[in-house]
Scaffold this motif. Structure first.
Motif, PDB file in Angstrom:
ATOM      1  N   UNK A   1      -1.036  -4.429  -8.075  1.00  0.00           N
ATOM      2  CA  UNK A   1       0.235  -4.586  -7.635  1.00  0.00           C
ATOM      3  C   UNK A   1       0.972  -3.328  -7.402  1.00  0.00           C
ATOM      4  N   UNK A   2       0.648  -2.523  -8.107  1.00  0.00           N
ATOM      5  CA  UNK A   2       0.916  -1.049  -7.984  1.00  0.00           C
ATOM      6  C   UNK A   2       0.414  -0.421  -6.724  1.00  0.00           C
ATOM      7  N   UNK A   3      -0.915  -0.828  -6.632  1.00  0.00           N
ATOM      8  CA  UNK A   3      -1.601  -0.336  -5.430  1.00  0.00           C
ATOM      9  C   UNK A   3      -0.907  -0.846  -4.130  1.00  0.00           C
ATOM     10  N   UNK A   4      -0.553  -2.101  -4.109  1.00  0.00           N
ATOM     11  CA  UNK A   4       0.223  -2.699  -3.003  1.00  0.00           C
ATOM     12  C   UNK A   4       1.671  -2.247  -2.631  1.00  0.00           C
TER      13      UNK A   4
ATOM     14  N   UNK B   1      -5.276  -1.601   1.266  1.00  0.00           N
ATOM     15  CA  UNK B   1      -4.633  -2.842   0.248  1.00  0.00           C
ATOM     16  C   UNK B   1      -4.260  -3.895   1.074  1.00  0.00           C
ATOM     17  N   UNK B   2      -3.539  -3.396   2.438  1.00  0.00           N
ATOM     18  CA  UNK B   2      -3.022  -4.111   3.250  1.00  0.00           C
ATOM     19  C   UNK B   2      -3.758  -4.686   4.317  1.00  0.00           C
ATOM     20  N   UNK B   3      -4.938  -4.142   4.843  1.00  0.00           N
ATOM     21  CA  UNK B   3      -5.496  -4.714   5.840  1.00  0.00           C
ATOM     22  C   UNK B   3      -5.893  -5.943   5.802  1.00  0.00           C
ATOM     23  N   UNK B   4      -5.632  -6.623   7.032  1.00  0.00           N
ATOM     24  CA  UNK B   4      -5.916  -8.183   7.127  1.00  0.00           C
ATOM     25  C   UNK B   4      -4.697  -9.205   6.597  1.00  0.00           C
TER      26      UNK B   4
END
Length: 537
Positions: free
Chosen positions: A92-95, A125-128
Motif C-alpha cells: 500500500x505504501x508503494x501504491x 505499481x499502477x500499470x494496468x
C-alpha cells in the motif's frame, strides 16, 4: 451443550491493521493514501514526541484532530505497530507513492496532446490499473479500474479483524479515526480480537446469536479464537433472551435511532437509513438499540459514504438481517469517489443496488424509494456518491435529506416538481462542518492554503437554507436530525455542543419558525417514535 445469546452491549469494532475501518480503508487506492499520509505520519509523530499528543488532547477542541489518543508510556507499542506497518503494508505504501508519481507525471507532461506515450511512464505499481484521461478543457486526470485493484496484491483481507468488547458506557471510546488499537495486557483482558476478514460468514453466525441462542464453545472454534481466550469470549454471552420486538405498525411509523439513523416501517416494509445503532448498557440517555430492529430489515439505505453515515460497525452485525442495501450511484474510479457498492460487496453484502438521481426502487403496496440530488456538505469536491431519498409507503411521503444544504434552491424547486409535497421532512443541520482537509487531506497530492481549507467545509443546512426546503416541500412535520449530539457518537464525530453552538442556535431558529407557522417541529435527540398521519392531498 448449553446455548446462549450474544449480549446486547457487545461492541464490534471493525479494524484494518489495528485502525478503525471506514469504507475508505477497503478500497486499495484510498487505503494506501490513508496509511501513508495519516496512519504512518501520526504514528511517527507520536513515537517522536508522545507528550505533545497527550498535551494537545487536553483541549476538547482537539479531540477530532490528528493526535493519537494513548498515554506517552505506550510509545514503544506504537513504534512496534509502525515498524510492522512499514513492513506488512509495504504494497500500500508503494501504491501511495505511485499515485503521487502519476499525479506529478500528468501535471508536468500531459499538455493536451495524446496521452498514449505516457502509459510507458506510469509508475510500475499502477500499470494496468489506470486509464489516463482529459476533460473537455484538456485538464488531465486518471481513473482506477476498481475491480482489478480488489483482485490485486494491494487488497489484503488478512489485515481486517473485528474487536469484540463489552460497552459499559458512552464515554470510554476516544475518537477512533486518529488512534490505532493496541493490544497490551489491559486490552487483552477486556477484549477478544476475531482475526477474520469482514466478508467471512462466521461473523454472520456470531451476530445472529443476538437473537438466536447458540453454543458458545462451537462459535469460539468457528471464529478461530484460541482456547486460552475462551473465558474472555464466554463473558460476551448471556442466557437472557432479548426483549420482544415491537410489532410493525398498522400505518406508517418512523423510529429515530440517533444521528441520521431512521427506521421507516409499514405493515409490509422496513427501510433503515444510515444505520449507526447504539449499544444498550444501562447508562446514558434513553435509546433504541439492536433489540428494537425488526428480525429482517428489508432495505438499508446509505445517503453518502462519510464516516458517520456508512458505518461498518453497525452494518457488519446487521448483514445477515438485511434484504437489500441501497447506495447512491457512483461515477467511480477516483480517490474522492470510489464505488460504495464495490466496497460493500468486498465486505460480504451480496445484494447491493445503486440508485442514480431521480431513479426509484419499487416498494410493496405501490410504494417507492426515490433518490434525489444532494448538494452541500462535501466541500465542493467532485463526489457523486451522495443522495437524499423520498420514501413513499401507504400514501405517506417522507424525505430524509441528510446533510443537504439548499444554497442553490432551484435544485429543490426542480425536485419538488418531480416528487411533490412531503408529509415529513428530516433535515440535517450540522452547519459548522469540518474543513476540507479533515476528511480529504490524506487523499490530496498537493497542499492547499489554510484560507482555502477553512473556506471549503463539510457543512449542512443553516436555518435559512433549511427553511427554504421546508417552504418548498410543505411538510406537516419537520425534524432536525444528523446532528451528532448523542453521547454514543463522539467516537465518530468528536462533537460536543453547547447551547451557544452555531448548529444549536440555527436549528432552534428553524424549529421556532416552523412552530410559529403551525408545522410540528423538533430537534431530535436519543430516540423517538414518530407516527405518520394519513396523507390528505
Amino acid at each position: 451443550m448449553s446455548t446462549l445469546y450474544l449480549k446486547p452491549n457487545v461492541l464490534a469494532e471493525p479494524l484494518f491493521n489495528q485502525w478503525y475501518a471506514s469504507p475508505a480503508l477497503l478500497f486499495p487506492a484510498t487505503a494506501a493514501m490513508y496509511v501513508a499520509n495519516a496512519h504512518v505520519k501520526t504514528m511517527k509523530s507520536f513515537v517522536s514526541n508522545p507528550q505533545l499528543h497527550v498535551e494537545a488532547l487536553k483541549d476538547p477542541a482537539m479531540l477530532g484532530s490528528n493526535y493519537l489518543h494513548h498515554e506517552a508510556r505506550r510509545a514503544p507499542e506504537v513504534a512496534e505497530l509502525l515498524e510492522r506497518t512499514l513492513r506488512e503494508q509495504a504494497p500500500l505504501l508503494e501504491l501511495a507513492e505511485a499515485i503521487r508519481g502519476l499525479d506529478a507525471l500528468l501535471a508536468t507532461k500531459a499538455d493536451g496532446h495524446s496521452l498514449e506515450p505516457l502509459y510507458r511512464e506510469v509508475p510500475p505499481a499502477l500499470r494496468g490499473f489506470v486509464e489516463l484521461l482529459y476533460d473537455l478543457n484538456n485538464q488531465p486526470s486518471f481513473r482506477f479500474i476498481e475491480p482489478l485493484l480488489y483482485r490485486s496484491r494491494f487488497y489484503n483481507p488478512a489485515a481486517q479483524s473485528v474487536l469484540l468488547t463489552l460497552a459499559e458506557d458512552d464515554h470510554s471510546r476516544a475518537f477512533v479515526f486518529s488512534t490505532p488499537r493496541l493490544f497490551g495486557p489491559e486490552e487483552r483482558e477486556r477484549s477478544v480480537q476475531v482475526k477474520l476478514p469482514f466478508h467471512h460468514e462466521a461473523l454472520d453466525a456470531l451476530f445472529r446469536m443476538r437473537t438466536e441462542p447458540g453454543p458458545v464453545e462451537a462459535m469460539r472454534e468457528r471464529l478461530g479464537i484460541p482456547a486460552g481466550e475462551a473465558e474472555r469470549f464466554a463473558r460476551l454471552f448471556t442466557p437472557e433472551p432479548p426483549a420482544p420486538v415491537a410489532p410493525r405498525p398498522e400505518g406508517v411509523r418512523v423510529r429515530y435511532f440517533g444521528h441520521a439513523c431512521l427506521l421507516v416501517e409499514s405493515r409490509e416494509t422496513s427501510v433503515l437509513f444510515d444505520p449507526v445503532i447504539p449499544y444498550k448498557h444501562g447508562q446514558g440517555p434513553e435509546r433504541f438499540s439492536f433489540e428494537e430492529l425488526p428480525p429482517r430489515v428489508d432495505y438499508v439505505v446509505i445517503t453518502h459514504a462519510h464516516l458517520d453515515h456508512a458505518v461498518l460497525e453497525t452494518l457488519l452485525p446487521l448483514r445477515h438481517r438485511i434484504g437489500t442495501v441501497v447506495v447512491p450511484r457512483s461515477v467511480g474510479g477516483t480517490l474522492l469517489d470510489p464505488s460504495l457498492r464495490l466496497i460493500l460487496q468486498q465486505c460480504g453484502f451480496r445484494n447491493v443496488v445503486e440508485l442514480g438521481e431521480l431513479e426509484s426502487l419499487p416498494l410493496p403496496s405501490g410504494g417507492a424509494l426515490t433518490a434525489i440530488p444532494f448538494l452541500g456538505e462535501h466541500a465542493d469536491l467532485a463526489i457523486a456518491t451522495k443522495s437524499a431519498y423520498v420514501v413513499e409507503l401507504e400514501g405517506r411521503r417522507i424525505m430524509a435529506i441528510a446533510d443537504s444544504n439548499a444554497f442553490e434552491p432551484e435544485v429543490y424547486a426542480h425536485v419538488h416538481a418531480m416528487v411533490g409535497d412531503m408529509d415529513v421532512l428530516f433535515v440535517g443541520m450540522e452547519c459548522e462542518g469540518a474543513p476540507l482537509t479533515w476528511i480529504a487531506g490524506p487523499l490530496m497530492t498537493r497542499k492547499v492554503t489554510r484560507k482555502m481549507d477553512q473556506s471549503r467545509r463539510f457543512s449542512g443546512s443553516n436555518s435559512t437554507t433549511a427553511l427554504a426546503m421546508v417552504e418548498r416541500f410543505r411538510p406537516k412535520q419537520v425534524y432536525v436530525y444528523a446532528m451528532g449530539q448523542e453521547p454514543w457518537l463522539t467516537f465518530l464525530t468528536s462533537i460536543r455542543y453547547t447551547p451557544q453552538s452555531y448548529p444549536i442556535v440555527e436549528s432552534d431558529k428553524l424549529v421556532a419558525t416552523c412552530r410559529e407557522r403551525g408545522i410540528a417541529a423538533e430537534r431530535l435527540f436519543g430516540c423517538k417514535d414518530i407516527p405518520v398521519a394519513p396523507a390528505v392531498r
